[in-house]
Design a protein around this motif. Sequence first.
Motif, PDB file in Angstrom:
ATOM      1  N   ASP A 204       0.831  -1.204   0.000  1.00  0.00           N
ATOM      2  CA  ASP A 204       0.000   0.000   0.000  1.00  0.00           C
ATOM      3  C   ASP A 204       0.870   1.260   0.000  1.00  0.00           C
ATOM      4  O   ASP A 204       2.063   1.210   0.300  1.00  0.00           O
ATOM      5  N   GLY A 205       0.244   2.373  -0.367  1.00  0.00           N
ATOM      6  CA  GLY A 205       0.978   3.636  -0.430  1.00  0.00           C
ATOM      7  C   GLY A 205       0.031   4.814  -0.302  1.00  0.00           C
ATOM      8  O   GLY A 205      -1.194   4.661  -0.392  1.00  0.00           O
ATOM      9  N   ALA A 206       0.607   6.008  -0.103  1.00  0.00           N
ATOM     10  CA  ALA A 206      -0.188   7.206   0.190  1.00  0.00           C
ATOM     11  C   ALA A 206      -0.770   7.836  -1.073  1.00  0.00           C
ATOM     12  O   ALA A 206      -0.463   8.981  -1.402  1.00  0.00           O
ATOM     13  N   PHE A 207      -1.591   7.081  -1.793  1.00  0.00           N
ATOM     14  CA  PHE A 207      -2.336   7.648  -2.917  1.00  0.00           C
ATOM     15  C   PHE A 207      -3.780   7.160  -2.824  1.00  0.00           C
ATOM     16  O   PHE A 207      -4.150   6.534  -1.825  1.00  0.00           O
ATOM     17  N   ALA A 398      -6.759  17.117  -3.026  1.00  0.00           N
ATOM     18  CA  ALA A 398      -6.547  18.398  -2.320  1.00  0.00           C
ATOM     19  C   ALA A 398      -5.073  18.547  -1.930  1.00  0.00           C
ATOM     20  O   ALA A 398      -4.506  19.645  -2.026  1.00  0.00           O
ATOM     21  N   ALA A 399      -4.453  17.447  -1.512  1.00  0.00           N
ATOM     22  CA  ALA A 399      -3.027  17.514  -1.151  1.00  0.00           C
ATOM     23  C   ALA A 399      -2.203  17.853  -2.384  1.00  0.00           C
ATOM     24  O   ALA A 399      -1.238  18.613  -2.326  1.00  0.00           O
ATOM     25  N   GLY A 402      -2.675  21.538  -3.427  1.00  0.00           N
ATOM     26  CA  GLY A 402      -2.274  22.488  -2.391  1.00  0.00           C
ATOM     27  C   GLY A 402      -3.428  23.025  -1.559  1.00  0.00           C
ATOM     28  O   GLY A 402      -3.215  23.823  -0.649  1.00  0.00           O
ATOM     29  N   SER A 403      -4.670  22.600  -1.859  1.00  0.00           N
ATOM     30  CA  SER A 403      -5.813  23.125  -1.098  1.00  0.00           C
ATOM     31  C   SER A 403      -6.028  22.339   0.201  1.00  0.00           C
ATOM     32  O   SER A 403      -6.825  22.731   1.045  1.00  0.00           O
ATOM     33  N   GLY A 404      -5.323  21.242   0.352  1.00  0.00           N
ATOM     34  CA  GLY A 404      -5.444  20.448   1.586  1.00  0.00           C
ATOM     35  C   GLY A 404      -4.074  20.057   2.079  1.00  0.00           C
ATOM     36  O   GLY A 404      -3.079  20.239   1.370  1.00  0.00           O
ATOM     37  N   PRO A 405      -3.998  19.512   3.301  1.00  0.00           N
ATOM     38  CA  PRO A 405      -2.680  19.137   3.857  1.00  0.00           C
ATOM     39  C   PRO A 405      -2.065  17.927   3.152  1.00  0.00           C
ATOM     40  O   PRO A 405      -2.781  17.138   2.535  1.00  0.00           O
ATOM     41  N   GLN A 406      -0.760  17.820   3.245  1.00  0.00           N
ATOM     42  CA  GLN A 406      -0.055  16.645   2.734  1.00  0.00           C
ATOM     43  C   GLN A 406      -0.509  15.418   3.530  1.00  0.00           C
ATOM     44  O   GLN A 406      -0.806  15.526   4.722  1.00  0.00           O
ATOM     45  N   LEU A 407      -0.580  14.266   2.877  1.00  0.00           N
ATOM     46  CA  LEU A 407      -1.057  13.058   3.557  1.00  0.00           C
ATOM     47  C   LEU A 407       0.131  12.241   4.062  1.00  0.00           C
ATOM     48  O   LEU A 407       1.146  12.121   3.365  1.00  0.00           O
ATOM     49  N   PRO A 408       0.002  11.697   5.277  1.00  0.00           N
ATOM     50  CA  PRO A 408       1.149  10.968   5.855  1.00  0.00           C
ATOM     51  C   PRO A 408       1.532   9.743   5.029  1.00  0.00           C
ATOM     52  O   PRO A 408       0.671   8.925   4.698  1.00  0.00           O
ATOM     53  N   PRO A 409       2.803   9.632   4.673  1.00  0.00           N
ATOM     54  CA  PRO A 409       3.255   8.461   3.897  1.00  0.00           C
ATOM     55  C   PRO A 409       3.515   7.248   4.804  1.00  0.00           C
ATOM     56  O   PRO A 409       3.453   7.361   6.033  1.00  0.00           O
ATOM     57  N   ASN A 410       3.847   6.110   4.189  1.00  0.00           N
ATOM     58  CA  ASN A 410       4.278   4.927   4.942  1.00  0.00           C
ATOM     59  C   ASN A 410       5.452   5.334   5.846  1.00  0.00           C
ATOM     60  O   ASN A 410       6.265   6.172   5.465  1.00  0.00           O
TER      61      ASN A 410
END
Length: 445
Positions: A204-207, A398-399, A402-410
Amino acid sequence: MQHLAKPFLVSAALCMATVLPAHAELDVARLKAAIEASVEADYPKLDALYKDIHAHPEIAFQEEKTAARLAAEMRALGFDVTEKVGKTGLVAIYKNGDGPTIMVRTELDALPMEEKTGLAYASHDKTSWNGRETFVAHSCGHDIHMASWVGTAKTLVGLKDQWQGTLMFIAQPAEETVSGAKAMLADGLFTRFKKPDFAFALHDGAFAYGTINYRVGIGSSNSDSLFVRFRGRGGHGAAPQATIDPVMIAARFIVDVQSVISREKDPTEFGVVSIGAIHGGTAENIIPDEVLVAGTIRTFKPEVRAKMLTGIERTAKAVAAMSDAPAPDIKITEGAKAVMNDPGVVATAEKVLKAAFGDKLRPSPPGTPSEDFSEFINAGVPSMFFNIGVYEPERVAAARDGSGPQLPPNHSPLFAPVPKPTIETGVAAMTLAVLSTFDQHARGK
Ligand SMILES: [Zn+2]
Ligand SMILES: [Zn+2]
Protein backbone atom coordinates in the motif's frame (compact mmCIF):
# COMPACT_ATOMS: atom_id res chain seq x y z
CA MET A 1 -17.75 -16.95 0.96
CA GLN A 2 -20.98 -16.94 -0.91
CA HIS A 3 -21.50 -19.54 -3.58
CA LEU A 4 -20.75 -18.31 -7.06
CA ALA A 5 -23.08 -20.42 -9.12
CA LYS A 6 -22.48 -19.12 -12.62
CA PRO A 7 -19.35 -19.94 -14.57
CA PHE A 8 -17.26 -16.91 -15.44
CA LEU A 9 -15.45 -18.29 -18.40
CA VAL A 10 -17.31 -17.87 -21.62
CA SER A 11 -16.38 -21.39 -22.68
CA ALA A 12 -14.87 -24.45 -21.07
CA ALA A 13 -11.89 -23.86 -18.81
CA LEU A 14 -10.49 -27.35 -18.78
CA CYS A 15 -9.03 -27.40 -22.25
CA MET A 16 -5.52 -28.46 -21.30
CA ALA A 17 -6.15 -32.16 -21.74
CA THR A 18 -8.02 -31.70 -24.99
CA VAL A 19 -7.11 -29.51 -27.89
CA LEU A 20 -10.61 -28.15 -28.33
CA PRO A 21 -12.51 -26.09 -27.54
CA ALA A 22 -10.21 -23.11 -27.30
CA HIS A 23 -10.23 -21.53 -23.87
CA ALA A 24 -12.08 -18.24 -23.94
CA GLU A 25 -11.16 -14.91 -22.40
CA LEU A 26 -12.09 -14.34 -18.76
CA ASP A 27 -15.36 -12.45 -18.39
CA VAL A 28 -13.65 -9.87 -16.22
CA ALA A 29 -16.64 -7.59 -15.56
CA ARG A 30 -18.76 -10.41 -14.16
CA LEU A 31 -15.83 -11.89 -12.31
CA LYS A 32 -14.99 -8.56 -10.66
CA ALA A 33 -18.63 -8.00 -9.66
CA ALA A 34 -18.75 -11.47 -8.11
CA ILE A 35 -15.46 -10.91 -6.25
CA GLU A 36 -16.69 -7.57 -4.93
CA ALA A 37 -20.01 -9.04 -3.77
CA SER A 38 -18.19 -11.85 -2.05
CA VAL A 39 -15.69 -9.53 -0.31
CA GLU A 40 -18.49 -7.17 0.71
CA ALA A 41 -20.37 -10.04 2.36
CA ASP A 42 -17.23 -11.20 4.11
CA TYR A 43 -15.87 -7.77 5.01
CA PRO A 44 -16.88 -7.62 8.70
CA LYS A 45 -14.55 -10.57 9.41
CA LEU A 46 -11.67 -9.04 7.43
CA ASP A 47 -12.22 -5.72 9.20
CA ALA A 48 -12.04 -7.41 12.61
CA LEU A 49 -8.88 -9.26 11.56
CA TYR A 50 -7.27 -6.05 10.26
CA LYS A 51 -8.07 -4.00 13.37
CA ASP A 52 -6.90 -6.72 15.73
CA ILE A 53 -3.56 -7.08 13.89
CA HIS A 54 -3.25 -3.28 13.69
CA ALA A 55 -3.80 -2.86 17.44
CA HIS A 56 -1.30 -5.60 18.31
CA PRO A 57 1.63 -5.29 15.92
CA GLU A 58 4.81 -7.33 16.22
CA ILE A 59 8.28 -6.43 15.07
CA ALA A 60 10.68 -8.37 12.79
CA PHE A 61 11.05 -12.05 13.78
CA GLN A 62 8.77 -11.55 16.81
CA GLU A 63 5.55 -12.05 14.78
CA GLU A 64 4.40 -15.15 16.65
CA LYS A 65 0.85 -14.14 17.53
CA THR A 66 0.30 -12.55 14.13
CA ALA A 67 1.50 -15.71 12.37
CA ALA A 68 -0.66 -17.94 14.61
CA ARG A 69 -3.68 -15.77 13.82
CA LEU A 70 -3.10 -16.09 10.07
CA ALA A 71 -2.37 -19.82 10.34
CA ALA A 72 -5.79 -20.35 11.95
CA GLU A 73 -7.52 -18.33 9.21
CA MET A 74 -5.83 -20.34 6.45
CA ARG A 75 -6.49 -23.72 8.07
CA ALA A 76 -10.18 -22.79 8.35
CA LEU A 77 -10.15 -22.22 4.58
CA GLY A 78 -8.73 -25.70 3.94
CA PHE A 79 -5.08 -24.71 3.37
CA ASP A 80 -2.33 -27.05 4.54
CA VAL A 81 -0.29 -24.73 6.81
CA THR A 82 3.35 -25.08 7.90
CA GLU A 83 4.47 -22.71 10.63
CA LYS A 84 7.91 -21.44 11.68
CA VAL A 85 9.43 -21.38 8.20
CA GLY A 86 12.27 -18.83 8.47
CA LYS A 87 11.68 -18.35 12.23
CA THR A 88 8.13 -16.94 12.25
CA GLY A 89 7.04 -17.37 8.61
CA LEU A 90 4.07 -19.37 7.31
CA VAL A 91 3.52 -21.44 4.20
CA ALA A 92 -0.10 -22.28 3.32
CA ILE A 93 -0.78 -24.61 0.38
CA TYR A 94 -4.09 -25.27 -1.36
CA LYS A 95 -4.15 -27.85 -4.17
CA ASN A 96 -6.86 -27.72 -6.78
CA GLY A 97 -5.97 -30.02 -9.66
CA ASP A 98 -3.27 -29.80 -12.31
CA GLY A 99 -1.85 -26.41 -13.10
CA PRO A 100 0.85 -23.96 -12.08
CA THR A 101 1.78 -23.14 -8.50
CA ILE A 102 1.18 -19.46 -7.79
CA MET A 103 2.70 -17.80 -4.73
CA VAL A 104 1.06 -14.83 -2.99
CA ARG A 105 3.15 -13.14 -0.32
CA THR A 106 2.30 -10.91 2.60
CA GLU A 107 4.63 -9.50 5.22
CA LEU A 108 4.01 -10.03 8.93
CA ASP A 109 6.12 -7.36 10.60
CA ALA A 110 5.53 -3.88 12.01
CA LEU A 111 7.92 -1.01 12.80
CA PRO A 112 9.71 0.08 16.00
CA MET A 113 7.87 3.41 16.35
CA GLU A 114 4.96 5.06 18.14
CA GLU A 115 1.63 5.35 16.33
CA LYS A 116 0.07 8.82 16.64
CA THR A 117 -3.07 8.44 14.52
CA GLY A 118 -5.47 8.58 17.45
CA LEU A 119 -7.57 5.86 15.78
CA ALA A 120 -9.84 3.74 18.00
CA TYR A 121 -7.79 0.69 16.97
CA ALA A 122 -4.37 2.40 17.22
CA SER A 123 -1.47 0.43 18.66
CA HIS A 124 -0.21 1.26 22.16
CA ASP A 125 1.95 -1.86 22.35
CA LYS A 126 5.62 -1.90 23.26
CA THR A 127 8.30 -4.53 22.85
CA SER A 128 11.98 -5.08 23.44
CA TRP A 129 14.05 -4.45 20.31
CA ASN A 130 17.85 -4.55 20.07
CA GLY A 131 18.10 -4.40 23.84
CA ARG A 132 15.77 -1.47 24.43
CA GLU A 133 12.05 -0.92 24.83
CA THR A 134 10.19 0.56 21.88
CA PHE A 135 6.65 1.23 20.73
CA VAL A 136 5.47 -0.90 17.79
CA ALA A 137 3.17 0.21 14.99
CA HIS A 138 1.94 -1.04 11.62
CA SER A 139 2.95 2.24 10.00
CA CYS A 140 3.96 0.54 6.75
CA GLY A 141 0.50 -1.00 6.31
CA HIS A 142 1.58 -4.64 6.37
CA ASP A 143 -1.67 -5.27 8.29
CA ILE A 144 -3.58 -4.13 5.17
CA HIS A 145 -1.54 -6.66 3.18
CA MET A 146 -2.41 -9.46 5.65
CA ALA A 147 -6.15 -8.73 5.53
CA SER A 148 -5.99 -8.59 1.71
CA TRP A 149 -4.02 -11.85 1.67
CA VAL A 150 -6.62 -13.70 3.76
CA GLY A 151 -9.43 -12.12 1.71
CA THR A 152 -7.75 -13.20 -1.53
CA ALA A 153 -7.33 -16.77 -0.24
CA LYS A 154 -11.03 -16.90 0.70
CA THR A 155 -12.10 -15.51 -2.66
CA LEU A 156 -9.92 -17.89 -4.67
CA VAL A 157 -11.16 -20.89 -2.69
CA GLY A 158 -14.73 -19.69 -3.35
CA LEU A 159 -13.89 -19.51 -7.06
CA LYS A 160 -12.10 -22.86 -7.23
CA ASP A 161 -14.21 -24.06 -10.14
CA GLN A 162 -12.66 -21.19 -12.15
CA TRP A 163 -9.00 -22.27 -11.91
CA GLN A 164 -6.74 -25.30 -11.63
CA GLY A 165 -3.39 -25.50 -9.93
CA THR A 166 -1.86 -24.83 -6.51
CA LEU A 167 -2.00 -21.76 -4.31
CA MET A 168 1.10 -21.14 -2.20
CA PHE A 169 0.26 -18.35 0.23
CA ILE A 170 3.26 -17.27 2.28
CA ALA A 171 3.44 -14.87 5.22
CA GLN A 172 6.95 -13.51 5.50
CA PRO A 173 8.61 -12.14 8.64
CA ALA A 174 11.03 -9.22 8.90
CA GLU A 175 10.52 -7.34 5.64
CA GLU A 176 11.47 -4.05 7.28
CA THR A 177 14.93 -5.39 8.09
CA VAL A 178 15.10 -6.99 4.60
CA SER A 179 15.99 -10.31 6.19
CA GLY A 180 12.73 -12.32 6.29
CA ALA A 181 12.65 -13.44 2.64
CA LYS A 182 16.25 -14.69 2.93
CA ALA A 183 15.37 -16.50 6.18
CA MET A 184 12.45 -18.32 4.54
CA LEU A 185 14.56 -19.32 1.52
CA ALA A 186 17.38 -20.51 3.79
CA ASP A 187 14.82 -22.60 5.68
CA GLY A 188 13.82 -24.46 2.51
CA LEU A 189 10.94 -22.39 1.15
CA PHE A 190 11.69 -23.56 -2.41
CA THR A 191 13.07 -27.02 -1.52
CA ARG A 192 10.85 -28.34 1.27
CA PHE A 193 7.91 -26.95 -0.71
CA LYS A 194 7.53 -26.88 -4.48
CA LYS A 195 9.13 -23.81 -6.00
CA PRO A 196 6.28 -21.70 -7.39
CA ASP A 197 5.93 -21.00 -11.11
CA PHE A 198 4.79 -17.41 -10.53
CA ALA A 199 4.52 -15.01 -7.59
CA PHE A 200 2.58 -11.86 -6.65
CA ALA A 201 2.80 -9.32 -3.84
CA LEU A 202 1.24 -5.93 -3.20
CA HIS A 203 2.16 -2.90 -1.11
CA ASP A 204 0.00 0.00 0.00
CA GLY A 205 0.98 3.64 -0.43
CA ALA A 206 -0.19 7.21 0.19
CA PHE A 207 -2.34 7.65 -2.92
CA ALA A 208 -6.06 7.26 -3.68
CA TYR A 209 -7.79 4.06 -2.66
CA GLY A 210 -9.33 2.17 -5.56
CA THR A 211 -6.22 2.85 -7.67
CA ILE A 212 -3.46 0.39 -8.50
CA ASN A 213 0.05 1.38 -9.54
CA TYR A 214 2.31 -1.06 -11.36
CA ARG A 215 5.19 -1.24 -13.77
CA VAL A 216 7.11 -3.64 -15.97
CA GLY A 217 10.73 -4.14 -15.02
CA ILE A 218 12.31 -2.42 -12.04
CA GLY A 219 9.89 -1.68 -9.21
CA SER A 220 12.20 -0.79 -6.29
CA SER A 221 15.86 -0.08 -5.64
CA ASN A 222 18.93 -2.14 -4.77
CA SER A 223 20.10 -1.11 -1.33
CA ASP A 224 23.62 -1.51 0.06
CA SER A 225 25.07 -0.22 3.33
CA LEU A 226 28.55 1.31 3.32
CA PHE A 227 30.95 1.45 6.27
CA VAL A 228 34.48 2.78 5.85
CA ARG A 229 37.05 3.03 8.64
CA PHE A 230 39.83 5.46 7.66
CA ARG A 231 42.92 4.86 9.73
CA GLY A 232 45.63 7.48 10.25
CA ARG A 233 48.16 8.32 12.93
CA GLY A 234 46.92 10.48 15.77
CA GLY A 235 48.77 13.41 17.31
CA HIS A 236 48.75 17.10 18.19
CA GLY A 237 46.63 19.45 16.11
CA ALA A 238 49.50 21.98 16.18
CA ALA A 239 51.96 19.49 14.62
CA PRO A 240 50.12 17.80 11.76
CA GLN A 241 53.42 16.90 10.04
CA ALA A 242 53.86 14.16 12.65
CA THR A 243 50.43 12.70 11.99
CA ILE A 244 48.34 11.15 9.25
CA ASP A 245 45.02 12.98 9.49
CA PRO A 246 42.01 10.66 8.99
CA VAL A 247 39.56 13.59 9.34
CA MET A 248 40.95 15.15 6.17
CA ILE A 249 40.96 11.76 4.43
CA ALA A 250 37.28 11.22 5.38
CA ALA A 251 36.37 14.75 4.27
CA ARG A 252 38.00 14.15 0.87
CA PHE A 253 36.18 10.85 0.54
CA ILE A 254 32.76 12.36 1.34
CA VAL A 255 33.23 14.95 -1.42
CA ASP A 256 35.08 12.83 -3.98
CA VAL A 257 32.74 9.84 -3.76
CA GLN A 258 30.03 11.98 -5.35
CA SER A 259 32.16 12.13 -8.52
CA VAL A 260 31.46 8.40 -8.94
CA ILE A 261 27.81 9.43 -9.32
CA SER A 262 28.37 12.52 -11.46
CA ARG A 263 31.36 11.45 -13.62
CA GLU A 264 31.38 7.63 -13.81
CA LYS A 265 27.75 6.59 -13.75
CA ASP A 266 25.57 7.23 -16.79
CA PRO A 267 23.63 10.37 -15.78
CA THR A 268 20.40 8.90 -17.17
CA GLU A 269 20.59 5.93 -14.77
CA PHE A 270 19.42 6.09 -11.15
CA GLY A 271 22.07 5.82 -8.47
CA VAL A 272 22.78 7.64 -5.21
CA VAL A 273 25.27 7.39 -2.40
CA SER A 274 24.39 9.29 0.76
CA ILE A 275 26.75 9.52 3.73
CA GLY A 276 24.49 9.50 6.77
CA ALA A 277 27.01 9.25 9.61
CA ILE A 278 30.59 10.35 10.36
CA HIS A 279 32.29 9.59 13.65
CA GLY A 280 35.76 10.61 14.66
CA GLY A 281 37.76 12.61 17.16
CA THR A 282 37.24 13.92 20.68
CA ALA A 283 38.69 17.43 20.93
CA GLU A 284 39.64 20.43 18.78
CA ASN A 285 43.40 20.01 19.20
CA ILE A 286 43.75 16.24 18.77
CA ILE A 287 44.11 14.61 15.39
CA PRO A 288 42.39 11.23 15.91
CA ASP A 289 43.62 7.80 14.93
CA GLU A 290 40.62 6.91 12.84
CA VAL A 291 37.32 8.15 11.41
CA LEU A 292 34.29 6.02 10.60
CA VAL A 293 32.01 6.96 7.70
CA ALA A 294 28.67 5.23 7.02
CA GLY A 295 26.24 5.63 4.17
CA THR A 296 23.67 4.04 1.91
CA ILE A 297 23.99 3.17 -1.78
CA ARG A 298 20.82 2.90 -3.90
CA THR A 299 20.56 1.78 -7.52
CA PHE A 300 18.10 0.11 -9.89
CA LYS A 301 20.29 -1.87 -12.30
CA PRO A 302 22.89 -4.50 -11.35
CA GLU A 303 25.45 -3.09 -13.80
CA VAL A 304 25.06 0.43 -12.35
CA ARG A 305 25.35 -1.03 -8.84
CA ALA A 306 28.55 -2.90 -9.76
CA LYS A 307 30.06 0.23 -11.29
CA MET A 308 29.21 2.34 -8.24
CA LEU A 309 30.55 -0.18 -5.73
CA THR A 310 33.84 -0.41 -7.64
CA GLY A 311 34.11 3.39 -7.84
CA ILE A 312 33.27 3.91 -4.16
CA GLU A 313 35.85 1.35 -3.08
CA ARG A 314 38.52 2.79 -5.38
CA THR A 315 37.84 6.34 -4.11
CA ALA A 316 38.14 5.23 -0.46
CA LYS A 317 41.48 3.53 -1.15
CA ALA A 318 42.74 6.46 -3.24
CA VAL A 319 42.05 9.16 -0.66
CA ALA A 320 43.87 7.09 1.96
CA ALA A 321 46.81 6.52 -0.41
CA MET A 322 47.01 10.28 -1.11
CA SER A 323 47.80 10.84 2.57
CA ASP A 324 50.11 7.85 2.79
CA ALA A 325 47.64 6.28 5.24
CA PRO A 326 47.06 2.56 5.64
CA ALA A 327 44.38 1.09 3.36
CA PRO A 328 40.93 1.72 4.87
CA ASP A 329 38.60 -1.04 6.07
CA ILE A 330 35.68 -1.05 3.67
CA LYS A 331 32.53 -3.00 4.37
CA ILE A 332 29.65 -3.00 1.90
CA THR A 333 26.65 -4.98 3.16
CA GLU A 334 24.10 -6.00 0.61
CA GLY A 335 20.54 -5.21 1.63
CA ALA A 336 17.63 -5.79 -0.71
CA LYS A 337 18.02 -6.18 -4.46
CA ALA A 338 15.70 -4.34 -6.86
CA VAL A 339 12.32 -5.92 -7.54
CA MET A 340 12.16 -6.83 -11.26
CA ASN A 341 8.63 -7.34 -12.49
CA ASP A 342 8.38 -10.00 -15.19
CA PRO A 343 7.10 -8.56 -18.51
CA GLY A 344 5.02 -11.69 -19.27
CA VAL A 345 3.36 -11.90 -15.86
CA VAL A 346 2.65 -8.16 -15.88
CA ALA A 347 1.25 -8.23 -19.43
CA THR A 348 -1.15 -11.03 -18.51
CA ALA A 349 -2.33 -9.37 -15.30
CA GLU A 350 -2.42 -5.93 -16.91
CA LYS A 351 -5.01 -6.99 -19.48
CA VAL A 352 -7.36 -8.31 -16.81
CA LEU A 353 -6.73 -5.49 -14.32
CA LYS A 354 -7.25 -2.89 -17.05
CA ALA A 355 -10.59 -4.46 -17.95
CA ALA A 356 -11.56 -4.47 -14.24
CA PHE A 357 -10.22 -1.11 -13.05
CA GLY A 358 -9.96 1.02 -16.22
CA ASP A 359 -7.98 4.23 -15.67
CA LYS A 360 -7.61 3.40 -11.97
CA LEU A 361 -4.82 1.06 -13.10
CA ARG A 362 -1.79 3.27 -13.62
CA PRO A 363 1.76 2.61 -14.78
CA SER A 364 4.11 4.26 -12.29
CA PRO A 365 7.81 5.13 -12.11
CA PRO A 366 10.01 2.83 -10.00
CA GLY A 367 10.22 3.67 -6.31
CA THR A 368 13.56 4.37 -4.65
CA PRO A 369 12.81 2.43 -1.39
CA SER A 370 13.85 -1.22 -1.22
CA GLU A 371 11.89 -4.44 -0.76
CA ASP A 372 13.03 -8.02 -0.16
CA PHE A 373 10.33 -9.60 -2.36
CA SER A 374 13.22 -9.40 -4.85
CA GLU A 375 14.77 -12.46 -3.13
CA PHE A 376 12.00 -14.69 -4.48
CA ILE A 377 12.29 -13.18 -7.96
CA ASN A 378 16.06 -13.65 -7.95
CA ALA A 379 15.54 -17.28 -6.92
CA GLY A 380 13.97 -17.65 -10.38
CA VAL A 381 10.25 -16.97 -9.92
CA PRO A 382 8.67 -14.66 -12.55
CA SER A 383 6.64 -12.19 -10.52
CA MET A 384 4.61 -9.02 -10.26
CA PHE A 385 4.73 -6.53 -7.39
CA PHE A 386 2.12 -3.76 -7.44
CA ASN A 387 0.88 -0.95 -5.22
CA ILE A 388 -2.59 -0.01 -3.94
CA GLY A 389 -3.69 3.39 -2.59
CA VAL A 390 -5.06 3.97 0.92
CA TYR A 391 -6.56 7.49 1.17
CA GLU A 392 -9.82 9.19 0.11
CA PRO A 393 -9.42 10.37 -3.52
CA GLU A 394 -10.67 13.87 -2.55
CA ARG A 395 -8.02 14.25 0.14
CA VAL A 396 -5.34 13.05 -2.27
CA ALA A 397 -6.50 15.57 -4.90
CA ALA A 398 -6.55 18.40 -2.32
CA ALA A 399 -3.03 17.51 -1.15
CA ARG A 400 -1.86 17.51 -4.77
CA ASP A 401 -3.31 20.92 -5.70
CA GLY A 402 -2.27 22.49 -2.39
CA SER A 403 -5.81 23.13 -1.10
CA GLY A 404 -5.44 20.45 1.59
CA PRO A 405 -2.68 19.14 3.86
CA GLN A 406 -0.06 16.65 2.73
CA LEU A 407 -1.06 13.06 3.56
CA PRO A 408 1.15 10.97 5.85
CA PRO A 409 3.25 8.46 3.90
CA ASN A 410 4.28 4.93 4.94
CA HIS A 411 6.53 4.97 8.03
CA SER A 412 4.88 8.18 9.32
CA PRO A 413 3.40 7.87 12.85
CA LEU A 414 0.22 9.32 11.29
CA PHE A 415 -0.06 6.79 8.41
CA ALA A 416 -3.74 5.75 8.50
CA PRO A 417 -5.20 3.81 5.56
CA VAL A 418 -8.98 3.82 5.12
CA PRO A 419 -9.45 0.09 5.70
CA LYS A 420 -12.55 -0.98 3.76
CA PRO A 421 -11.94 0.37 0.24
CA THR A 422 -8.20 -0.34 0.55
CA ILE A 423 -8.63 -3.98 1.56
CA GLU A 424 -11.44 -4.51 -0.97
CA THR A 425 -9.23 -3.20 -3.77
CA GLY A 426 -6.34 -5.34 -2.51
CA VAL A 427 -8.48 -8.49 -2.59
CA ALA A 428 -10.07 -7.76 -5.98
CA ALA A 429 -6.78 -6.81 -7.66
CA MET A 430 -4.80 -9.73 -6.22
CA THR A 431 -7.55 -12.26 -6.97
CA LEU A 432 -7.81 -11.07 -10.58
CA ALA A 433 -4.02 -11.03 -11.01
CA VAL A 434 -3.77 -14.64 -9.80
CA LEU A 435 -6.73 -15.73 -11.94
CA SER A 436 -5.20 -14.06 -15.00
CA THR A 437 -2.09 -16.23 -14.68
CA PHE A 438 -4.05 -19.45 -14.09
CA ASP A 439 -6.21 -18.57 -17.11
CA GLN A 440 -3.21 -17.78 -19.30
CA HIS A 441 -1.65 -21.12 -18.38
CA ALA A 442 -4.89 -23.02 -19.01
CA ARG A 443 -4.97 -21.53 -22.48
CA GLY A 444 -1.46 -22.83 -23.05
CA LYS A 445 0.09 -19.45 -23.69
ZN1 LIG B 1 8.17 -0.26 5.41
ZN1 LIG C 1 6.35 -2.16 3.83
